[in-house]
Design an enzyme around this catalytic site. Structure first.
Site, PDB file in Angstrom:
ATOM      1  N   GLY A  39      38.273  51.722  37.874  1.00  0.00           N
ATOM      2  CA  GLY A  39      36.901  52.073  38.173  1.00  0.00           C
ATOM      3  C   GLY A  39      35.883  51.082  37.627  1.00  0.00           C
ATOM      4  O   GLY A  39      36.085  49.863  37.646  1.00  0.00           O
TER       5      GLY A  39
ATOM      6  N   THR B 250      34.624  54.960  43.030  1.00  0.00           N
ATOM      7  CA  THR B 250      35.765  54.990  42.117  1.00  0.00           C
ATOM      8  C   THR B 250      36.683  56.134  42.528  1.00  0.00           C
ATOM      9  O   THR B 250      36.315  56.990  43.331  1.00  0.00           O
ATOM     10  CB  THR B 250      35.312  55.206  40.663  1.00  0.00           C
ATOM     11  OG1 THR B 250      34.699  56.510  40.562  1.00  0.00           O
ATOM     12  CG2 THR B 250      34.313  54.138  40.238  1.00  0.00           C
TER      13      THR B 250
ATOM     14  N   TYR C 139      29.886  67.790  32.585  1.00  0.00           N
ATOM     15  CA  TYR C 139      29.545  66.395  32.836  1.00  0.00           C
ATOM     16  C   TYR C 139      28.062  66.151  32.572  1.00  0.00           C
ATOM     17  O   TYR C 139      27.690  65.182  31.895  1.00  0.00           O
ATOM     18  CB  TYR C 139      29.903  66.028  34.275  1.00  0.00           C
ATOM     19  CG  TYR C 139      29.718  64.568  34.595  1.00  0.00           C
ATOM     20  CD1 TYR C 139      30.645  63.630  34.162  1.00  0.00           C
ATOM     21  CD2 TYR C 139      28.630  64.123  35.326  1.00  0.00           C
ATOM     22  CE1 TYR C 139      30.491  62.281  34.452  1.00  0.00           C
ATOM     23  CE2 TYR C 139      28.464  62.781  35.623  1.00  0.00           C
ATOM     24  CZ  TYR C 139      29.397  61.859  35.184  1.00  0.00           C
ATOM     25  OH  TYR C 139      29.229  60.527  35.458  1.00  0.00           O
TER      26      TYR C 139
ATOM     27  N   ASP D 204      43.139  56.553  22.951  1.00  0.00           N
ATOM     28  CA  ASP D 204      42.255  57.656  23.346  1.00  0.00           C
ATOM     29  C   ASP D 204      40.962  57.519  22.547  1.00  0.00           C
ATOM     30  O   ASP D 204      40.984  57.534  21.304  1.00  0.00           O
ATOM     31  CB  ASP D 204      42.947  58.987  23.030  1.00  0.00           C
ATOM     32  CG  ASP D 204      42.162  60.214  23.475  1.00  0.00           C
ATOM     33  OD1 ASP D 204      40.929  60.115  23.652  1.00  0.00           O
ATOM     34  OD2 ASP D 204      42.775  61.279  23.618  1.00  0.00           O
ATOM     35  N   VAL D 205      39.827  57.404  23.225  1.00  0.00           N
ATOM     36  CA  VAL D 205      38.562  57.169  22.524  1.00  0.00           C
ATOM     37  C   VAL D 205      38.139  58.350  21.657  1.00  0.00           C
ATOM     38  O   VAL D 205      37.245  58.204  20.817  1.00  0.00           O
ATOM     39  CB  VAL D 205      37.412  56.825  23.504  1.00  0.00           C
ATOM     40  CG1 VAL D 205      37.648  55.495  24.176  1.00  0.00           C
ATOM     41  CG2 VAL D 205      37.188  57.952  24.511  1.00  0.00           C
TER      42      VAL D 205
ATOM     43  N   LYS E 258      26.505  63.712  29.673  1.00  0.00           N
ATOM     44  CA  LYS E 258      25.720  62.530  30.025  1.00  0.00           C
ATOM     45  C   LYS E 258      24.289  62.630  29.491  1.00  0.00           C
ATOM     46  O   LYS E 258      23.688  61.604  29.133  1.00  0.00           O
ATOM     47  CB  LYS E 258      25.738  62.309  31.532  1.00  0.00           C
ATOM     48  CG  LYS E 258      27.091  61.854  32.068  1.00  0.00           C
ATOM     49  CD  LYS E 258      27.545  60.543  31.399  1.00  0.00           C
ATOM     50  CE  LYS E 258      28.838  60.014  31.985  1.00  0.00           C
ATOM     51  NZ  LYS E 258      29.273  58.740  31.354  1.00  0.00           N
TER      52      LYS E 258
END
Length: 295
Positions: free
Chosen positions: A19, A188, A153, A62-63, A157
């Site tokens: 992406g 994406t 989401y 993994d963040v 954000k």
């Protein structure tokens, strides 16, 4: 491109396996940067690293894992040097009614998108202080245009927008630049998967034409990197999104009116179902962190 200020610099990109992250990594390398590729999908990261040649190395991580991210930050510094740029891009999305979405799926979106960005900043800011570098947070139209059926989401954000503003104010006097990008629909696998879901397909379909247009990921990446070169505080893709900031206070009421009209119809048609995490990247994130299981 020897004229680029990125030439010879080190950039770190999270969510680099596919992406926007992969496209940004390619564009950074094209402009002469060296790139540390971070993400969950090791095989894809390895292929991208091989494609970019000696300009890139990759780490599967993994963040949201604080200890693992700290180890990777140390390995990046030991193996490639101190980064001048960090792009906090890793993100996932889900759709559907809030009460139909499993709590672990909802939490995973917030953890990857918001907590993962904070973890990325925490482990790489010491290097950015040394290089007087730049931290770019990837945001979204959802940062200021909250929508029904995407509560996790939108919340995440909106959170990264506030987080970026706070970091900018805190570190400006130390020479570190912080930017936030506002992206609209980008081509994406996450967006393509979303278009297969009735509730999200309807969401995009009810937006005005300019707002529902899907943009090529390579074009988005090129603009992101150009603004990164300028250490921009805000990046709008497409540029007209900047104008939406002027009317953002009115957006919740407009969205609520449209939702009140359309959601009963979707419910009657059986289109209001939880999607789970979207796209192949979302499936990778689910395997590492989501306990709700497949949907």
């Amino acid at each position: 491109m020897h004229s680029s200020p990125l030439n010879g610099r080190l950039a770190v990109v999270t969510g680099a396996a596919r992406g926007v992250g992969a496209a940004v990594s390619r564009e950074l390398a094209r402009r002469g940067a060296r790139v540390a590729l971070l993400g969950l999908e090791g095989a894809r990261l390895t292929r991208l690293s091989e494609e970019l040649g000696d300009r890139a190395r990759c780490w599967e991580v993994d963040v949201t894992d604080d200890a693992a991210m700290a180890r990777v930050a140390g390995a990046v510094r030991d193996g490639m040097g101190a980064p001048s740029v960090v792009v906090a891009n890793a993100g996932v999305a889900e759709g559907g009614p809030f009460l139909a979405t499993g709590p672990a799926t909802w939490r995973r979106v917030v953890e990857v998108n918001l907590v993962g960005s904070a973890t990325t900043a925490r482990v790489f800011l010491p290097a950015l202080l040394d290089t007087r570098g730049y931290f770019l947070q990837i945001g979204s139209l959802a940062s200021f245009g909250a929508s029904p059926m995407m509560s996790a989401y939108c919340a995440s954000k909106a959170g990264v927008e506030s987080f970026a503003h706070a970091l900018r104010a805190e570190f400006a006097h130390q020479g570190v630049g912080v930017g936030i990008s506002y992206l609209n629909w980008t081509d994406t696998d996450m967006i393509r998967d979303g278009d297969e879901q009735p509730v999200l397909r309807e969401l995009r379909g009810h937006m005005p034409w300019p707002a529902r247009r899907v943009r090529a990921v390579d074009a988005v990446a090129a603009r992101l990197v150009t603004q990164l070169e300028r250490r921009s505080t805000a990046v709008y893709i497409p540029p007209w999104l900047r104008a939406v900031q002027v009317v953002r206070a009115a957006l919740p009421a407009v969205v609520a009116r449209v939702a009140a009209r359309e959601l009963p119809r979707l419910a009657a048609e059986g289109g209001l179902r939880a999607t789970g995490l979207l796209g192949a990247g979302g499936r990778a994130a689910r395997l590492t962190g989501d306990r709700d299981g497949p949907r």
